[in-house]
Design an enzyme around this catalytic site. Structure first.
Site, PDB file in Angstrom:
ATOM      1  N   ARG A  30       0.783  -1.230   0.000  1.00  0.00           N
ATOM      2  CA  ARG A  30       0.000   0.000   0.000  1.00  0.00           C
ATOM      3  C   ARG A  30       0.813   1.278   0.000  1.00  0.00           C
ATOM      4  O   ARG A  30       0.799   2.020  -0.952  1.00  0.00           O
ATOM      5  CB  ARG A  30      -0.960   0.032   1.191  1.00  0.00           C
ATOM      6  CG  ARG A  30      -2.223  -0.741   0.927  1.00  0.00           C
ATOM      7  CD  ARG A  30      -3.260  -0.416   1.958  1.00  0.00           C
ATOM      8  NE  ARG A  30      -4.602  -0.760   1.478  1.00  0.00           N
ATOM      9  CZ  ARG A  30      -5.681  -0.605   2.195  1.00  0.00           C
ATOM     10  NH1 ARG A  30      -5.605  -0.117   3.400  1.00  0.00           N
ATOM     11  NH2 ARG A  30      -6.846  -0.916   1.700  1.00  0.00           N
ATOM     12  N   TYR A 153     -17.642 -12.318   1.001  1.00  0.00           N
ATOM     13  CA  TYR A 153     -16.981 -12.281  -0.314  1.00  0.00           C
ATOM     14  C   TYR A 153     -17.341 -13.504  -1.165  1.00  0.00           C
ATOM     15  O   TYR A 153     -17.497 -13.402  -2.376  1.00  0.00           O
ATOM     16  CB  TYR A 153     -15.457 -12.196  -0.143  1.00  0.00           C
ATOM     17  CG  TYR A 153     -14.966 -10.798   0.186  1.00  0.00           C
ATOM     18  CD1 TYR A 153     -14.936  -9.813  -0.797  1.00  0.00           C
ATOM     19  CD2 TYR A 153     -14.524 -10.473   1.459  1.00  0.00           C
ATOM     20  CE1 TYR A 153     -14.493  -8.534  -0.511  1.00  0.00           C
ATOM     21  CE2 TYR A 153     -14.068  -9.195   1.760  1.00  0.00           C
ATOM     22  CZ  TYR A 153     -14.060  -8.229   0.762  1.00  0.00           C
ATOM     23  OH  TYR A 153     -13.618  -6.967   1.057  1.00  0.00           O
TER      24      TYR A 153
HETATM   25  O1  CP3 Z   1      -1.551  -5.938   6.953  1.00  0.00           O
HETATM   26  C1  CP3 Z   1      -0.796  -6.182   6.005  1.00  0.00           C
HETATM   27  O2  CP3 Z   1      -0.122  -5.309   5.466  1.00  0.00           O
HETATM   28  C2  CP3 Z   1      -0.666  -7.613   5.513  1.00  0.00           C
HETATM   29  C3  CP3 Z   1      -1.259  -7.875   4.238  1.00  0.00           C
HETATM   30  C4  CP3 Z   1      -2.769  -7.766   4.067  1.00  0.00           C
HETATM   31  C5  CP3 Z   1      -3.343  -7.546   2.792  1.00  0.00           C
HETATM   32  N1  CP3 Z   1      -4.695  -7.654   2.904  1.00  0.00           N
HETATM   33  C6  CP3 Z   1      -2.589  -7.275   1.547  1.00  0.00           C
HETATM   34  C7  CP3 Z   1      -3.265  -6.666   0.407  1.00  0.00           C
HETATM   35  C8  CP3 Z   1      -3.825  -7.960   4.977  1.00  0.00           C
HETATM   36  C9  CP3 Z   1      -3.798  -8.182   6.480  1.00  0.00           C
HETATM   37  C10 CP3 Z   1      -5.030  -7.882   4.220  1.00  0.00           C
HETATM   38  C11 CP3 Z   1      -6.361  -8.076   4.818  1.00  0.00           C
HETATM   39  C12 CP3 Z   1      -7.564  -7.831   4.027  1.00  0.00           C
HETATM   40  N2  CP3 Z   1      -7.775  -8.038   2.700  1.00  0.00           N
HETATM   41  C13 CP3 Z   1      -8.787  -7.405   4.592  1.00  0.00           C
HETATM   42  C14 CP3 Z   1      -9.020  -7.159   6.058  1.00  0.00           C
HETATM   43  C15 CP3 Z   1      -8.496  -5.872   6.540  1.00  0.00           C
HETATM   44  C16 CP3 Z   1      -9.281  -4.664   6.102  1.00  0.00           C
HETATM   45  O3  CP3 Z   1      -8.659  -3.815   5.455  1.00  0.00           O
HETATM   46  O4  CP3 Z   1     -10.460  -4.572   6.438  1.00  0.00           O
HETATM   47  C17 CP3 Z   1      -9.722  -7.315   3.542  1.00  0.00           C
HETATM   48  C18 CP3 Z   1     -11.170  -6.888   3.670  1.00  0.00           C
HETATM   49  C19 CP3 Z   1      -9.071  -7.734   2.351  1.00  0.00           C
HETATM   50  C20 CP3 Z   1      -9.652  -7.872   0.979  1.00  0.00           C
HETATM   51  C21 CP3 Z   1      -8.925  -7.059  -0.020  1.00  0.00           C
HETATM   52  N3  CP3 Z   1      -7.650  -7.319  -0.471  1.00  0.00           N
HETATM   53  C22 CP3 Z   1      -9.387  -5.907  -0.695  1.00  0.00           C
HETATM   54  C23 CP3 Z   1     -10.748  -5.285  -0.485  1.00  0.00           C
HETATM   55  C24 CP3 Z   1      -8.361  -5.474  -1.559  1.00  0.00           C
HETATM   56  C25 CP3 Z   1      -8.387  -4.356  -2.567  1.00  0.00           C
HETATM   57  C26 CP3 Z   1      -8.232  -3.023  -1.997  1.00  0.00           C
HETATM   58  C27 CP3 Z   1      -7.156  -2.885  -0.947  1.00  0.00           C
HETATM   59  O5  CP3 Z   1      -7.514  -3.047   0.227  1.00  0.00           O
HETATM   60  O6  CP3 Z   1      -5.996  -2.655  -1.258  1.00  0.00           O
HETATM   61  C28 CP3 Z   1      -7.277  -6.338  -1.360  1.00  0.00           C
HETATM   62  C29 CP3 Z   1      -5.972  -6.230  -2.043  1.00  0.00           C
HETATM   63  C30 CP3 Z   1      -4.751  -6.196  -1.198  1.00  0.00           C
HETATM   64  N4  CP3 Z   1      -4.495  -6.962  -0.107  1.00  0.00           N
HETATM   65  C31 CP3 Z   1      -3.627  -5.365  -1.446  1.00  0.00           C
HETATM   66  C32 CP3 Z   1      -2.690  -5.654  -0.442  1.00  0.00           C
HETATM   67  C33 CP3 Z   1      -1.323  -5.072  -0.285  1.00  0.00           C
HETATM   68  C34 CP3 Z   1      -3.490  -4.379  -2.610  1.00  0.00           C
HETATM   69  C35 CP3 Z   1      -3.074  -5.116  -3.834  1.00  0.00           C
HETATM   70  C36 CP3 Z   1      -2.097  -4.329  -4.623  1.00  0.00           C
HETATM   71  O7  CP3 Z   1      -0.917  -4.313  -4.267  1.00  0.00           O
HETATM   72  O8  CP3 Z   1      -2.553  -3.763  -5.618  1.00  0.00           O
END
Ligand code: CP3
Length: 341
Positions: A30, A153
């Site tokens: 991120r 989901y």
């Molecule tokens: O905490 C951390 O940094 C560890 C990695 C982590 C990711 N997702 C990496 C990720 C963790 C703990 C998550 C949890 C996650 N994923 C949740 C629960 C936490 C929250 O935010 O409520 C949820 C709901 C998701 C589902 C998810 N994954 C979504 C909705 C998305 C797209 C939008 C976004 O949040 O970035 C993801 C993608 C995702 N997961 C990315 C990352 C780094 C972005 C992907 C990219 O690099 O383009």
């Protein structure tokens, strides 16, 4: 291996610490340009998450670059549906998308209970590589989505403002709903236990969509399953973060977990009163507070720290850090917690 910095684990267990530990939800990925550089070297998020050496590298970046007191393994909560037989895609700028959904009994029959070590070997490998590379510098956090959030989901097939298809299921077909929730719960327990065997020092359950259920449905379709997970995980401390579940705080206090996460809408004193003194509280600065200038970020952080003063606390934001936050402001937040006396 002996940890050099075990503040997080001691704070989770309610032991005395020299200072409050600090980390950020969604710290891996991120916000860091160094993360984007690694991600751009592969086809996207999924390939990165499935390449253990690279997943380990981006897991450790925030420890090196931001100075947090814990690493969280780079993965996603949606690896569980995939391990159960429902693959997902990550659509650039739009988020997760499932080509198929689970809405009928015959859809259910196509799913299996995931086995952590085999079905999610790439995460387990990433944890082992990360542990070696961290060399005991800070604890490693493992994680999974809460069954209700994963259910949402799997039924919906993507993110949604209302998750109305998923909530429709709770009303129209509670039997189906409980069957799917139990399959997810059993998979999640296997997965978390495999993460712990590989070296995770603490595990966190993310119930990101807790807040769209009413109190009674939350009890029946979410807390009941979170509670099974908490009872099953006895090896390491467990943190439960249920975003928006302000109405369930008293019941969260009864869970078999060490730490309860607070979002920024949950008042700190009120949460302490409802949850009781036996839990560590984690959180809960508004992630948007980091849009301020350094003086504003410092002041907001100190105000939060003052409210937690004298009680079991792990400093964090009230939800994941937003992608467009300046990493310098994250550093101000972390430094302010570390200097707080
Ligand atoms: O905490 C951390 O940094 C560890 C990695 C982590 C990711 N997702 C990496 C990720 C963790 C703990 C998550 C949890 C996650 N994923 C949740 C629960 C936490 C929250 O935010 O409520 C949820 C709901 C998701 C589902 C998810 N994954 C979504 C909705 C998305 C797209 C939008 C976004 O949040 O970035 C993801 C993608 C995702 N997961 C990315 C990352 C780094 C972005 C992907 C990219 O690099 O383009």
């Amino acid at each position: 291996m002996q940890l050099k910095n075990d503040l997080l684990l001691r704070a989770a267990r309610g032991e005395k610490t020299e200072r409050t530990p600090v980390w950020l939800m969604r710290q891996a990925g991120r916000i860091l340009p160094e993360y984007r550089a690694v991600r751009d070297s592969v086809s996207g998020f999924i390939e990165l998450a499935q390449t253990p050496e690279l997943a380990a590298e981006v897991t450790i970046q925030p420890v090196d670059l931001l100075g947090v007191d814990a690493a969280i393994i780079f993965s996603d909560i949606l690896v569980i549906p995939e391990a159960m037989g429902l693959p997902y895609e990550m659509v650039e700028k739009r988020g997760p998308w499932f080509p198929e959904t689970v809405r009928t009994e015959s859809d259910l029959k196509k799913l299996r209970v995931a086995d952590g070590e085999n079905d999610l070997k790439y995460v387990i490998d990433a944890i082992q590589i990360t542990k070696k590379a961290l060399n005991g510098r800070v604890p490693l956090i493992g994680f999974a989505g809460a069954p209700w959030t994963i259910f949402a989901y799997m039924v919906e097939g993507s993110g949604s403002k209302t998750f109305s298809k998923s909530r429709e299921k709770l009303y129209r077909d509670p039997v189906f709903s409980h069957k799917l929730l139990q399959l997810i719960t059993d998979s999640t327990i296997n997965y978390l236990k495999a993460q712990i065997r590989a070296g995770a020092n603490l595990v966190q359950i993310f119930d990101s969509w807790a807040g769209i259920l009413g109190p009674e449905q939350y009890r029946e379709f979410s807390l009941k399953y979170i509670s099974q997970i908490c009872d099953a995980i006895t090896e390491v401390p467990v943190t439960v973060f249920a975003k928006g579940a302000f109405f369930a705080r008293e019941e969260m206090g009864q869970l078999n977990c060490e730490t309860v996460g607070l979002d920024w809408n949950m008042g700190i004193a009120e949460s302490r009163r409802l949850i009781g003194g036996e839990k560590t509280l984690q959180g809960n600065l508004d992630p948007a507070a980091l849009y301020g200038n350094p003086d504003q970020v410092r002041a907001a952080t100190i105000e939060m720290m003052e409210q937690f003063r004298g009680s079991r606390h792990i400093a964090n934001l009230g939800h994941g850090v937003y992608p467009d936050i300046d990493p310098e402001m994250v550093k101000v937040f972390i430094q302010t917690v570390k200097e707080f006396k």
